[in-house]
Motif scaffolding. Structure first.
Motif: not given
Length: 201
Positions: A73-74, A79-83, A88-89, A96-99
């Motif tokens: 899941v995201p 999710l915060k960066a998308a919101a 850039k984040e 870094t495969h943290e998404i």
């Protein structure tokens, strides 16, 4: 490097031998007899483990591949960066495969637990009874009768330990290889019980 199945089988054989030895010492301590080691039951437990361990590894591998423990899941930060439209984040997290992050599948965990403690447990219990009846030189018909007689008692005893071990494995342990090691370690106590049962039969 040996295959995971070979490594797991060797580990399980060592633990099975150790648990049978401890069962012998425990039985002799309770009876007050002098301590002597009987090698035949130790060898029998090693042989049973060689027969039993590879199919169990394949069974656990099948359960995990059919009902994966986690799904992606995201991540919370993604999710915060998308919101906040923070491209850039998002780019950094993707590199870094943290998404994405893994989340435990409750449904799959329950399915695996139920299958393991019904189908898996029943096959293991029957195999134990049949193999050890065979060690005593019984015919197939006699071995089958012994397996039927032992089945309910062994299954009832198994359900006092193995559902908890399986729940820990399916929720906390990621790899099938490590799950088998955890199972073998927990199985030391179970094998002591089985050794005592086999010795009394």
């Amino acid at each position: 490097m040996s295959s995971p199945m070979i490594r797991i089988t060797i580990q399980a054989c060592v633990l099975a031998a150790a648990s049978n030895l401890m069962a012998q010492l425990l039985a002799e301590y309770k009876s007050g007899k002098p301590y002597t080691i009987e090698w035949v039951p130790i060898i029998q437990f090693i042989v049973f483990t060689i027969i039993n361990c590879p199919p169990n590894f394949l069974w656990q591998s099948y359960l995990e591949s059919s009902f994966p423990s986690t799904y992606l899941v995201p991540s919370t930060t993604a999710l915060k960066a998308a919101a906040s439209s923070d491209e850039k984040e998002l780019d950094r997290e993707e590199k870094t495969h943290e998404i994405l992050e893994a989340k435990l599948s409750i449904r799959n965990t329950i399915v695996k637990l139920l299958m393991d403690q019904t189908i898996g447990a029943a096959v293991n219990t029957l195999l134990f009874s049949l193999v050890f009846a065979g060690f005593r030189g019984t015919t197939l018909e006699q071995a089958t009768q012994i397996a039927k007689q032992d089945f309910r008692g062994l299954m009832t005893a198994a359900w006092k330990l193995w559902p908890m071990v399986s729940a820990v494995n399916f929720t906390l342990i990621k790899s099938v290889e490590t799950r088998n090691l955890v199972g073998s370690l927990a199985g030391m106590g179970w094998n002591i019980y089985l050794s005592l049962c086999a010795g009394e039969s």
